[in-house]
Design an enzyme around this catalytic site. Structure first.
Site, mmCIF file in Angstrom:
data_model
loop_
_atom_site.group_PDB
_atom_site.id
_atom_site.type_symbol
_atom_site.label_atom_id
_atom_site.label_comp_id
_atom_site.label_asym_id
_atom_site.label_seq_id
_atom_site.Cartn_x
_atom_site.Cartn_y
_atom_site.Cartn_z
ATOM 1 N N ASP A 289 0.095 5.834 -8.177
ATOM 2 C CA ASP A 289 1.720 5.751 -7.282
ATOM 3 C C ASP A 289 2.636 6.929 -7.746
ATOM 4 O O ASP A 289 2.102 7.489 -8.221
ATOM 5 C CB ASP A 289 1.980 4.133 -7.642
ATOM 6 C CG ASP A 289 3.166 3.548 -6.378
ATOM 7 O OD1 ASP A 289 3.165 4.640 -5.368
ATOM 8 O OD2 ASP A 289 2.644 2.734 -6.134
HETATM 9 C C1 NOJ Z 1 5.868 4.028 -4.056
HETATM 10 C C2 NOJ Z 1 5.586 2.656 -3.669
HETATM 11 O O1 NOJ Z 1 5.405 1.831 -4.938
HETATM 12 C C3 NOJ Z 1 3.973 3.173 -2.891
HETATM 13 O O2 NOJ Z 1 3.643 1.232 -2.397
HETATM 14 C C4 NOJ Z 1 4.606 3.701 -1.818
HETATM 15 O O3 NOJ Z 1 3.096 4.177 -1.122
HETATM 16 C C5 NOJ Z 1 4.256 5.034 -2.602
HETATM 17 N N1 NOJ Z 1 5.332 4.978 -3.632
HETATM 18 C C6 NOJ Z 1 3.937 6.287 -1.763
HETATM 19 O O4 NOJ Z 1 6.024 6.504 -0.804
#
Ligand code: NOJ
Length: 732
Positions: A289
């Site tokens: 993430d």
């Molecule tokens: C943070 C989030 O937790 C996740 O769900 C998302 O896909 C990513 N950032 C990318 O934006």
């Protein structure tokens, strides 16, 4: 995700030509950096929009004026494997650099957060899950895949399949609710919708299953918080939707931010390498993430960033989202002997395989004709968004049968949420346009109803008594839209109090005091604690955040052009302090009851406000004659269902079981099947459901699946609380 022999050979041939730097470049996911006045990455910027730090309009302004660094030189040098973005023109430009100017011409993967629709935004997942309709889950995902691909996005960071049992967690809005069975159905259907139609490159994307794993169990519902649990709980409740989606062929997986039993999921060898890659034989790749590899240092699991990078790569993390830690450190680590180069080869083989499967090598660009066609949303998309919105609406109370509204009645529409295009969208939607959004006010006007709008107050607006008086003077009925703004749910939006925010309860009291019938429409992204509202309001409808067709869908249900058929995919507590509250909890030695020394609260008792699976319709259903028969490999369950009311209606017949005695304590009920049945007024049907014996077991702490002979209770009913029950002895 199947590759042909020729495709596999092409991947191997490329791998054999790549330098170590080029391989590590493939493991790097970049996002455009915003340079100049606003010095944050694109990725951070979209998070700021999502958590409400900057409004959508401000985001659009920044994006149109800011200078962005798209890392063109890095792409040319083979230092970027994937890129974030949703602009097809830019996607083509960057792809051209990758394909024509980098040494080996490896195309980029363009990834984006397309959680519940791209431009055609449909209901947030917790709402859509309540339709209990896998084919709908599949069709909306397929629509999102096509729209994404038409905008150059071939990698959707969805579905989010985190089982979530604590309504304080803001991200309950993004996932399919509290139940592993329903979440698994949702996960399978979403993968099928996103990836299943490979007949043309324009029809599918790579899904990114997230957030792996147990993120929804963050302690006290606070986002990013620690999670700890027995392995048996992990296997029985949190892993199943991921397993189901991997079996369905999910191409990629995103690890979650949280630590699980002390090890951050970003570098968790047990969950990534042992379970996902070895046990489930997941063939795709895993991405971290945003910023998560760097955050492993903050977690205190790695002393510095280079070590975090090495630990993550060893654990099975194939791609780094947004930190460049792999890019800047892994080569040295391989040369120093701290990281075995075989890990790099494995990661790159997986990444190239997904790119190959996506057809990017042969067809990397979005055609100009498609870019031009993107200007207009096709009618078929609008129809599907409307269908999904209608099917997600849950009728919670209709005591005096005020609904459906009589068309001759004048409606006073109240509440600031009713008239804001940005509030229909829900958290984590990025590529929508305000002009596409139908608010509840607009929807009622479109329907031809006699409606006047009086703001009167909202989650972030004070009560206005003059407007309340005017609303009471105009309408025969007051329709009050209350709940949460979009920015109160989603990422980084956990709440310690999930009752009605702001002065809305005061507003409702004053509306009730006018003596006019009040219909409360809830707009929210989580189960809320609505004890007071349920006690005082006779009519309540859960409308969630339903996407761009929200207003039309709500109007059709209010006026009876469509019957409500959604069910709750999450238990609603009475008070926040009951969280986490979910129907499928393990039994205690002292189950909650009226007597004091049982598992209960002094001030909130032990029951929920609305149970999982609950929802009314404009007619009534009666269940009778539950019959369970052992058929060898399965139990045949049948139950009589009669529509006892005066209108046609759709019921979701739910099948639950309880394993009465197990070698570890089993849940009081577990959903095991469901079927939606539409009956005319007065019609009866025998509904048959099948419960495979192979699905009646559970995992122990060693991850072994056990089928234990003994007594089972089989339940059938219209929600997880109100069921018929029959006991049966089962031998496996
Ligand atoms: C943070 C989030 O937790 C996740 O769900 C998302 O896909 C990513 N950032 C990318 O934006």
């Amino acid at each position: 995700m199947q590759l042909t022999k020729a495709q596999r050979e092409r991947v191997e041939s490329l791998l054999s030509q790549m330098t170590l730097e080029e391989k590590i470049g493939q493991m790097n996911l970049e996002s455009p950096s915003i340079v100049g006045g606003f010095d944050v990455s694109f990725e951070e910027l979209i998070e700021m929009v999502n958590d409400g730090r900057i409004p959508q309009e401000e985001f659009v302004k920044i994006m149109s004026t800011a200078t962005r660094d798209f890392h063109e030189d890095d792409i040319r040098a083979g230092r970027v494997g994937a890129m974030m973005g949703d602009d097809p023109v830019k996607a083509n430009e960057l792809q051209k650099i990758a394909v024509e100017e980098s040494r080996l011409g490896i195309p980029l993967m363009m990834g984006f957060d397309v959680i519940h629709g791209f431009r055609t935004v449909y209901p947030i997942a917790i709402a859509e899950a309540g339709s209990f309709e896998p084919d709908l889950f599949r069709r909306t995902a397929s629509m999102a895949a096509k729209e994404s691909r038409a905008h150059g996005v071939c990698w959707n960071f969805a579905p989010m399949v985190d089982v979530a049992r604590d309504a304080r967690w803001g991200r309950v809005s993004e996932g399919p609710g509290e139940d592993p069975y329903l979440a698994s159905c949702f996960a399978r259907a979403k993968i099928d919708g996103l990836q299943g139609d490979t007949s043309s490159k324009e029809n599918y994307v790579a899904a990114c299953l997230k957030h792996y794993v147990a993120y929804g169990a963050c302690e006290s519902g606070r986002d990013y918080n620690t999670t700890s649990m027995a392995n048996s709980l992990l296997y029985n409740a949190y892993l199943p939707p991921f397993k189901a989606a991997v079996e369905e062929g999910a191409a990629t997986v995103m690890a979650s931010f949280n630590d699980l039993n002390g090890v951050p999921c970003t570098l968790n060898r047990f969950t990534l390498r042992e379970i996902l890659k070895q046990c489930w034989r997941f063939p795709g790749f895993v991405v971290s993430d945003a910023n998560a590899i760097r955050e492993c240092v903050v977690h205190g699991i790695a002393g510095d960033e280079p070590t975090a990078g090495v630990m993550a790569a060893q654990a099975g993390m194939d791609m780094d989202m947004g930190t460049e830690i792999y890019l800047n450190n892994l080569k040295q680590a391989v040369e120093d002997g701290r990281l075995d180069g075989a890990y790099i080869d494995e990661a790159v083989r997986r990444i190239l395989s997904v790119k190959m499967w996506l057809g990017l090598f042969d067809n990397p660009y979005v055609p100009q004709t498609q870019i031009a066609a993107n200007e207009v949303i096709p009618q078929s998309n609008l129809a599907l968004a409307l269908e999904a919105a209608e099917k997600s609406i849950v009728l919670l109370k209709n005591d005096d049968r005020v609904l459906p509204l009589d068309r001759s009645k004048k409606i006073s529409l109240v509440g600031t949420l009713a008239n804001k295009p940005e509030e229909v969208i829900g958290a984590w939607a990025m590529s929508w346009k305000p002009s596409d959004c139908v608010t509840i006010l607009q929807g009622l006007k479109n329907s031809g109803a006699a409606v006047e709008y009086f703001p009167c107050g909202g989650p972030d607006a004070p009560v206005n008594e003059e407007e309340i008086a005017a609303a009471a003077a105009y309408g025969d009925v007051i329709v009050a839209v209350v709940g949460e703004t979009v920015s109160m749910t989603g990422e980084a939006s956990s709440k310690a109090d999930i009752s009605m925010p702001g002065e809305q309860r005061e507003m409702l009291k004053k509306l009730l005091a006018t003596g006019k019938p009040v219909v409360a429409l809830l707009m929210n992204g989580r189960p809320m604690a609505l004890d007071w509202e349920a006690e005082h309001l006779g009519t309540m409808v859960e409308c969630w955040h339903l996407g761009i067709q929200m207003g039309n869908a709500v109007a059709r249900v209010l006026l009876g052009d469509a019957a409500p058929q959604g069910r709750l995919a999450s238990t609603f507590p009475r008070m926040t302090g009951q969280c986490p509250l979910y129907y499928n909890h393990p039994n205690t030695g002292r189950p909650g009851s009226k007597s004091k020394f049982t598992s209960r609260y002094l001030d909130a008792g032990f029951t929920e406000l609305f149970p999982f699976g609950y929802g009314l319709s404009y007619t009534q259903f009666r269940y009778d004659g539950l019959c369970v028969a052992d058929k060898g490999d399965y139990l045949a369950v049948s139950v009589g269902l009669t529509n006892t009311g005066e209108r046609a209606g759709t019921e979701t017949v739910q099948l639950y079981m309880q394993d009465v005695v197990g070698s570890i304590v089993r849940p009081v009920k577990e959903l095991k099947g469901f079927e939606k049945v539409t009956l005319k007024a007065g019609e009866s049907r025998e509904v048959s459901l099948r419960l495979n014996k192979a699905d009646m077991g559970f995992y122990n702490d060693r991850g072994e699946y056990l089928l234990e002979d003994g007594t089972f209770r089989i339940y059938a009913g219209g929600n997880s609380r109100d069921c018929l029950m029959q006991e049966i002895t089962v031998n496996f």
